[in-house]
Design a protein around this motif. Structure first.
Motif, PDB file in Angstrom:
ATOM      1  N   SER A   3     113.008 135.819  49.497  1.00 14.76           N
ATOM      2  CA  SER A   3     113.655 136.822  50.359  1.00 14.76           C
ATOM      3  C   SER A   3     114.636 136.138  51.305  1.00 14.76           C
ATOM      4  O   SER A   3     115.620 136.731  51.726  1.00 14.76           O
ATOM      5  N   ARG A   4     114.392 134.879  51.615  1.00 11.69           N
ATOM      6  CA  ARG A   4     115.353 134.165  52.455  1.00 11.69           C
ATOM      7  C   ARG A   4     116.688 134.030  51.731  1.00 11.69           C
ATOM      8  O   ARG A   4     117.763 134.176  52.321  1.00 11.69           O
ATOM      9  N   ASP A   5     116.599 133.735  50.443  1.00 11.23           N
ATOM     10  CA  ASP A   5     117.822 133.636  49.632  1.00 11.23           C
ATOM     11  C   ASP A   5     118.576 134.955  49.644  1.00 11.23           C
ATOM     12  O   ASP A   5     119.805 134.989  49.778  1.00 11.23           O
ATOM     13  N   VAL A   6     117.817 136.042  49.512  1.00 13.45           N
ATOM     14  CA  VAL A   6     118.465 137.361  49.482  1.00 13.45           C
ATOM     15  C   VAL A   6     119.177 137.617  50.807  1.00 13.45           C
ATOM     16  O   VAL A   6     120.315 138.093  50.843  1.00 13.45           O
ATOM     17  N   ILE A   7     118.508 137.251  51.903  1.00 11.97           N
ATOM     18  CA  ILE A   7     119.122 137.482  53.211  1.00 11.97           C
ATOM     19  C   ILE A   7     120.387 136.634  53.363  1.00 11.97           C
ATOM     20  O   ILE A   7     121.448 137.131  53.757  1.00 11.97           O
ATOM     21  N   THR A   8     120.281 135.344  53.016  1.00 15.09           N
ATOM     22  CA  THR A   8     121.453 134.472  53.097  1.00 15.09           C
ATOM     23  C   THR A   8     122.611 135.061  52.319  1.00 15.09           C
ATOM     24  O   THR A   8     123.738 135.165  52.813  1.00 15.09           O
ATOM     25  N   LEU A   9     122.311 135.437  51.084  1.00 14.56           N
ATOM     26  CA  LEU A   9     123.379 135.966  50.226  1.00 14.56           C
ATOM     27  C   LEU A   9     123.968 137.234  50.803  1.00 14.56           C
ATOM     28  O   LEU A   9     125.186 137.388  50.884  1.00 14.56           O
ATOM     29  N   SER A  10     123.096 138.162  51.228  1.00 18.64           N
ATOM     30  CA  SER A  10     123.678 139.442  51.630  1.00 18.64           C
ATOM     31  C   SER A  10     124.433 139.330  52.950  1.00 18.64           C
ATOM     32  O   SER A  10     125.462 139.992  53.113  1.00 18.64           O
TER      33      SER A  10
ATOM     34  N   SER C 101     133.961 129.341  50.190  1.00 18.22           N
ATOM     35  CA  SER C 101     133.167 128.455  49.351  1.00 18.22           C
ATOM     36  C   SER C 101     131.807 129.083  49.070  1.00 18.22           C
ATOM     37  O   SER C 101     131.270 128.947  47.983  1.00 18.22           O
ATOM     38  N   PHE C 102     131.294 129.825  50.059  1.00 20.59           N
ATOM     39  CA  PHE C 102     130.006 130.466  49.795  1.00 20.59           C
ATOM     40  C   PHE C 102     130.152 131.567  48.751  1.00 20.59           C
ATOM     41  O   PHE C 102     129.330 131.679  47.834  1.00 20.59           O
ATOM     42  N   VAL C 103     131.164 132.358  48.879  1.00 19.02           N
ATOM     43  CA  VAL C 103     131.364 133.431  47.898  1.00 19.02           C
ATOM     44  C   VAL C 103     131.571 132.823  46.515  1.00 19.02           C
ATOM     45  O   VAL C 103     130.974 133.268  45.524  1.00 19.02           O
ATOM     46  N   ALA C 104     132.381 131.764  46.456  1.00 21.35           N
ATOM     47  CA  ALA C 104     132.627 131.124  45.161  1.00 21.35           C
ATOM     48  C   ALA C 104     131.325 130.567  44.592  1.00 21.35           C
ATOM     49  O   ALA C 104     131.043 130.684  43.394  1.00 21.35           O
ATOM     50  N   PHE C 105     130.543 129.995  45.471  1.00 19.17           N
ATOM     51  CA  PHE C 105     129.246 129.472  45.044  1.00 19.17           C
ATOM     52  C   PHE C 105     128.371 130.593  44.482  1.00 19.17           C
ATOM     53  O   PHE C 105     127.775 130.483  43.415  1.00 19.17           O
ATOM     54  N   ALA C 106     128.315 131.690  45.244  1.00 20.10           N
ATOM     55  CA  ALA C 106     127.474 132.804  44.806  1.00 20.10           C
ATOM     56  C   ALA C 106     127.937 133.343  43.459  1.00 20.10           C
ATOM     57  O   ALA C 106     127.126 133.689  42.597  1.00 20.10           O
ATOM     58  N   THR C 108     129.641 131.703  41.071  1.00 24.20           N
ATOM     59  CA  THR C 108     129.526 130.795  39.926  1.00 24.20           C
ATOM     60  C   THR C 108     128.111 130.261  39.724  1.00 24.20           C
ATOM     61  O   THR C 108     127.775 129.849  38.621  1.00 24.20           O
ATOM     62  N   ARG C 109     127.293 130.242  40.760  1.00 23.94           N
ATOM     63  CA  ARG C 109     126.004 129.552  40.636  1.00 23.94           C
ATOM     64  C   ARG C 109     124.798 130.477  40.644  1.00 23.94           C
ATOM     65  O   ARG C 109     123.747 130.150  40.116  1.00 23.94           O
ATOM     66  N   VAL C 110     124.895 131.569  41.356  1.00 26.14           N
ATOM     67  CA  VAL C 110     123.787 132.509  41.412  1.00 26.14           C
ATOM     68  C   VAL C 110     124.087 133.597  40.393  1.00 26.14           C
ATOM     69  O   VAL C 110     125.207 134.073  40.314  1.00 26.14           O
ATOM     70  N   ARG C 111     123.117 133.946  39.622  1.00 23.25           N
ATOM     71  CA  ARG C 111     123.391 134.943  38.583  1.00 23.25           C
ATOM     72  C   ARG C 111     123.439 136.339  39.194  1.00 23.25           C
ATOM     73  O   ARG C 111     122.506 137.120  39.098  1.00 23.25           O
ATOM     74  N   LEU C 112     124.538 136.630  39.854  1.00 27.95           N
ATOM     75  CA  LEU C 112     124.716 137.952  40.461  1.00 27.95           C
ATOM     76  C   LEU C 112     125.207 138.928  39.417  1.00 27.95           C
ATOM     77  O   LEU C 112     126.024 138.590  38.569  1.00 27.95           O
ATOM     78  N   ARG C 113     124.734 140.154  39.506  1.00 19.40           N
ATOM     79  CA  ARG C 113     125.184 141.143  38.536  1.00 19.40           C
ATOM     80  C   ARG C 113     126.630 141.541  38.840  1.00 19.40           C
ATOM     81  O   ARG C 113     127.410 141.822  37.948  1.00 19.40           O
ATOM     82  N   PHE C 114     126.951 141.519  40.127  1.00 18.95           N
ATOM     83  CA  PHE C 114     128.303 141.969  40.508  1.00 18.95           C
ATOM     84  C   PHE C 114     129.238 140.794  40.794  1.00 18.95           C
ATOM     85  O   PHE C 114     130.189 140.907  41.541  1.00 18.95           O
ATOM     86  N   GLY C 115     128.929 139.648  40.191  1.00 18.70           N
ATOM     87  CA  GLY C 115     129.741 138.455  40.434  1.00 18.70           C
ATOM     88  C   GLY C 115     131.191 138.634  40.044  1.00 18.70           C
ATOM     89  O   GLY C 115     132.110 138.336  40.814  1.00 18.70           O
TER      90      GLY C 115
END
Lengths: 287, 440, 298
Positions: A3-10, C101-106, C108-115
């Motif tokens: 959930s920490r990851d989710v918070i960071t991301l969002s 850089s964070f958005v780019a990371f998210a 390319t690296r996190v499997r986001l559905r809306f990437g």
């Protein structure tokens, strides 16, 4: 994902998306709507349908030349300046002496402000007092580099390339650092010469940078503005779409509806490139 | 009046720049000491100086060093006299102009510098400027023409005129004396003189129109001499037909001197064009009085001018193009009483004297301003303007700015590039004029 | 097209060969060609206006003086405006690079559905012509109130916050695009390994990916700084207090209503170009740092 990851991301994605939507896409949409109105920024907004667009295509004499100049600009940057930037980056990527001097010299124009670029154009290209006519020995029959409407756009494209080559070189240089040296070495051991190594090994791995440079070239060409604006406010043969938009809405003249319609046209052309790029990404993701 | 003995100026002329830089040293010293806390306060300070009635804010477009020092001198005189404080907000001249409409709607200063003519009327009409008719009643020393130039379409006053700079045809006396040229009175004499200059190896009429506006002065004068002031103003207001014979006549008349005009004007700045006059390569140059700034101070006494020649005797030389700069009060003024008090001072001779002492490139509007220290050019300008029946403000001030910027500049440049295409150019102007003025 | 294979690592300490000399000749020629116009500007800034007005810019000097530099510095009050520019550009660049850089990371690296839509949103946003958003943005900023402690204008209009915000919003698109492309060249296994070791999203980003992007961040940092520093459009349309303006518009204070001493202006412009040069030289080390990065991979 925790959930920490989710918070960071969002949180972080949320901030970025909010800024982008509130400050870029929202206003863009508003401008699209404004393009169907007549407005001076003060009086009530008056909807007038597509009259602005009719006026642009039918009575605004600067529109078609401007559109033509933008395309010419694109071709020139894409076919002349960008390859030159790549060539220089490849040459500078070698382990050679003075590389920092060369890099700095080529990058210098990129950091210059508008004021000095305008001044330099005057220094070099002025018909009566400029250096170029003196160097060419055209004192008796000077060439009107900036005032001749058939010539000045080419002069400006050369001047724009002066800066563009620097951009492109820097981006490729960063990209080339990421190219695996061992691949090049093994290609060299296999007997490939340098040109072959470049096209077989290096260039394909530069693909991500190529896309970036392509996009930059397109952006620079479609949004080209400052260099022309500073030379003669983008008139008399130097019309560009961005200048027309600026003149109509940013300057003292407040034809906001009309200017917005011009901006929307420029936007639609940009959109063409966005769609091409978008389809590329989607294809990439499918793989 | 072209023979006015300009050399007998009582004060040494100081229109050139370098000599006046010394003035600045003192004035910028205080501003130079910027500390970090002071800096952050600028970005996060209190709610500005609108708290007390003692402070008036002043939005200034007098930005270049000499101009700025002149404005500061004038406002200091006000502070000394009234015991109040003026907070000056200086924005570079061009940026101020580009930004004016956003500025007036956003967070404007109480008093701001602006131009007379249509440009003033536009903001009066849009309700962004405060009516100052009440204080105008107490003003003296302004001619009716100046009052008219300060009056909006609703017959109320919105503007205090400060100084003006007439347009005329400039020349170097030494060159003319050497060749025995006489100032022409009529169009035929003007052309004959130009022809003579050409055969003498001079560029008869120098011209630089790279920035688009300098050639407008020539258009304005030919139109006013040929068709009269009233027609010109009505044309500028979008009420006349650009494809009609009258406007066509302006371009035909203009065409008749193009053979004597410096070639390739669209690639040349006014400063480069004026330079040919300075360097004695050109015989005449139509421009505003600011042309003197291109001269070295010690050569300025050699500069002289004559009024634009007569084309139609019915109109004579009754109109002078003399743009007026001055001040307005913004509608959103936080300290209206203070703003009006400052305007009263600016409408008096003392303010102008303080200004022109530092920056003598212009001429004071107020009749009681100190003319004793004027240089020869300034003295002549007074004579020229006081004898005029009409004062025009220059094309980009007499018509809508969008029309001047986006239609007329390209059209005039196109004409100068290809003078044989007049019919097409005029058709295009007329078509665009209709869309622009229809937006009203 | 110019040289034979000599640059391969391990062979590079050879004596210069004709090809290498040719390469140097070519690069030197191009560099000098690139510098010549600038040198001419510096040269002109050392000469009095009346002299160049008489002789033309391409002529031998009669007087050479640093006088214009002194008066440009003093008359345009550059110190004050330099600081204004830094107040805009430094937070602007840092925030932009961080968010992008964070958005780019998210992406390319996190499997986001809306990437992918996200990438498109940002990149496309940067492709827009900036003039299209000027008017609505102004109307928006005029209506957003700020406390007096943040802006003396009490609105987002005429405040640094507004200018920084639009710079960040606009430039994030470009940086996301560049960084996402760059991050794709970093092998996926590297973050995968970190993930197996129990690193969360933040650590993968901050400790693993970001250090690997140094060359790209340096290149972008240089470009973004020059863009924000040299920008005049946003400050022009979103600010109205002269004392808050960035240094680019202070340069305009050296232009008169009509007369401009161009040689003085050149001196001012040379001074104004110095900070971007400093940034370039400072970050050039980071480009070179990328060398070791390249060889450690593989």
């Amino acid at each position: 994902m925790t959930s920490r990851d989710v918070i960071t991301l969002s949180v972080l994605l949320g901030v970025a998306v909010f800024l982008d939507v509130a400050l870029i896409w929202g206003p863009t949409l508003a401008s699209v709507l404004l393009s169907f109105t007549s407005w001076d920024g003060l009086s009530p907004i008056k909807p007038i349908g597509t009259r602005n667009y009719h006026a642009i295509f039918e009575t605004y004499p600067l529109f078609w030349p401007a559109a033509r100049h933008n395309l010419l600009w694109l071709a020139f940057l894409g076919l002349v300046a960008t390859p030159l930037g790549l060539l220089l980056a490849v040459l500078l990527d070698k382990q050679i002496r003075f590389t920092r001097f060369y890099q700095s010299a080529l990058f210098l124009p990129v950091v210059l402000s508008l004021a000095i670029v305008g001044f330099i154009s005057q220094l070099v290209f002025s018909r009566d007092y400029g250096a170029l006519n003196s160097v060419l020995g055209r004192g008796a029959h000077p060439v009107d580099w900036l005032g001749d409407p058939h010539l000045n756009i080419w002069v400006m494209m050369v001047a724009a390339s002066w800066r563009h080559v620097g951009y492109v070189m820097i981006l490729y240089l960063a990209g080339l650092k990421a190219v695996d040296q061992s691949l090049k070495e093994s290609a060299a051991i296999d007997g490939a010469n340098e040109v072959q190594t470049f096209f077989r090994v290096t260039f394909p791995t530069l693909r991500p940078v190529n896309i970036i440079v392509l996009v930059i070239t397109v952006i620079e060409a479609l949004r080209a503005f400052d260099i022309v604006y500073v030379v003669n406010s983008g008139r008399n043969g130097l019309e560009l779409l961005s200048v027309l938009v600026f003149d109509n809405i940013v300057g003292e003249a407040s034809r906001i509806g009309f200017g917005s319609a011009l901006a929307v046209i420029l936007f639609v052309i940009c959109l063409g490139f966005i769609v091409v790029y978008l389809s590329r990404i989607l294809r990439q993701e499918d793989q | 009046m072209a023979q006015y003995p300009a050399g007998q100026s009582p004060a040494p002329s100081t229109v050139g720049h370098p000599s006046r830089r010394a003035v600045l040293r003192g004035s910028t010293l205080a501003a130079g000491a910027v500390t970090l806390p002071g800096l952050l306060a600028a970005c996060g300070g209190g709610a500005g100086g609108d708290a007390g009635d003692k402070t008036v804010s002043f939005g200034s477009n007098h930005s270049d060093p000499v101009d700025k020092a002149a404005m500061e001198a004038s406002l200091k005189a006000y502070e000394a006299k009234s015991g109040k404080t003026v907070k000056i907000n200086t924005v570079s001249h061009n940026d101020f102009q580009t930004n004016i409409s956003r500025y007036l709607q956003g967070n404007p200063d109480d008093v701001f510098s602006w131009f007379a003519g249509n440009r003033m009327q536009f903001f009066a009409k849009k309700g962004l400027a405060a009516d100052i008719s009440d204080i105008w009643q107490g003003f003296d020393g302004f001619t009716p023409a100046l009052k008219a130039a300060s009056t909006g379409e609703d017959n109320k006053q919105y503007f205090v005129p400060f100084y003006y700079y007439p347009w005329a045809v400039f020349y170097r006396k030494s060159v003319w004396q050497q060749r025995g040229y006489q100032a022409p009175k009529t169009w035929d004499e003007y052309r004959a003189l130009a022809a003579r200059m050409k055969s003498d190896g001079l560029i008869p009429i120098s011209l630089g129109d790279k920035d688009g506006w300098p050639a407008m002065g020539t258009f304005d004068y030919i139109d006013m001499r040929l068709n009269g002031y009233d027609f010109h103003i009505s044309l500028m207001a979008g009420k006349e037909d650009w494809t009609g014979p009258k406007v066509k006549g302006v371009f035909d008349t203009w065409k008749s001197i193009l053979a004597y005009t410096q070639e390739a004007p669209n690639g040349r700045t006014w400063q480069e064009a004026a330079n040919t006059l300075v360097n004695k390569q050109a015989g005449m140059h139509t421009l505003g009085m600011f042309v003197g700034q291109q001269f070295k101070p010690e050569e300025l006494d050699d500069l002289d001018y004559f009024p634009y020649p007569v084309i139609d005797p019915a109109n004579g030389q009754d109109a002078v193009e003399a743009p007026i700069d001055g001040f307005m009060v913004s509608k959103k003024a936080k300290n209206l009483a203070g703003a009006k008090d400052l305007m009263k001072f600016l409408a008096g001779p003392q303010a102008e004297d303080a200004f022109l002492k530092v920056f003598p490139s212009n001429v004071a509007c107020h009749a009681k301003a100190d003319t004793a220290s004027y240089n020869a050019l300034q003295k002549k300008a007074v004579e020229l303007v006081s004898g005029a029946k009409h004062i025009s403000q220059f094309m980009d001030r007499d018509t809508r700015p969008d029309f001047a910027q986006t239609v007329m500049i390209p059209a005039i440049q196109q004409f100068l590039g290809n003078p044989n295409d007049v019919d097409n150019i005029l058709r295009s102007i007329e078509a665009q004029k209709k869309t622009i003025f229809a937006a009203e | 097209m110019t040289a034979v294979a000599t640059s391969v690592e391990g062979f590079r300490r050879q004596a210069p060969r004709p090809a290498r000399l040719l390469l140097h000749a070519f690069l030197a020629l191009v560099s000098l060609g690139w510098l010549a116009p600038l040198a001419l500007a510096v040269y002109a800034s050392l000469r009095p206006y009346h002299e160049t007005a008489e002789d033309g810019y391409f002529s031998l000097p009669r007087t050479l003086t640093l006088h214009y530099y002194a008066s440009a510095w003093r008359d345009a009050e550059l110190t004050k405006y330099f600081l204004n520019s830094l107040l805009i550009a430094v937070p602007g660049v840092v925030l932009t690079l961080f968010l992008a850089s964070f958005v780019a990371f998210a992406i390319t690296r996190v499997r986001l559905r809306f990437g992918v839509p996200l990438l498109v949103l940002f990149t496309a946003g940067n492709l827009l012509p900036p003039q299209i958003i000027v008017v609505p943005l102004y109307e928006l900023f005029k209506r957003v109130p700020l406390p007096a402690s943040m802006s003396d204008s009490l609105t987002l209009y005429d405040s640094y916050w507004g200018v920084i915000a639009i710079h960040v919003a606009f430039q994030t698109g470009f940086c996301v695009f560049v960084l996402a492309n760059y991050m794709r060249t970093v092998p996926y296994e590297i973050t995968e390994a970190a993930r197996v070791d129990g690193a969360g999203v933040w650590l993968q980003y901050w400790r693993v990916i970001l250090p690997l992007c140094r060359p790209a961040l340096a290149a972008l940092g240089t470009l973004e700084f020059t863009w924000m520093y040299n920008d005049f459009l946003w400050a022009l349309v979103l600010m109205s207090t002269g004392d808050k303006m960035p240094v680019t518009s202070a340069l305009n204070n050296l232009r008169g209503q009509f007369f401009t001493d161009y040689n003085l202006l050149a001196a001012g412009a040379v001074i104004v170009a110095l900070p971007t040069m400093v940034v370039f030289f400072a970050l050039q080390r980071q480009f070179i740092a990328g060398l070791t990065l390249g060889s450690s991979k593989g």
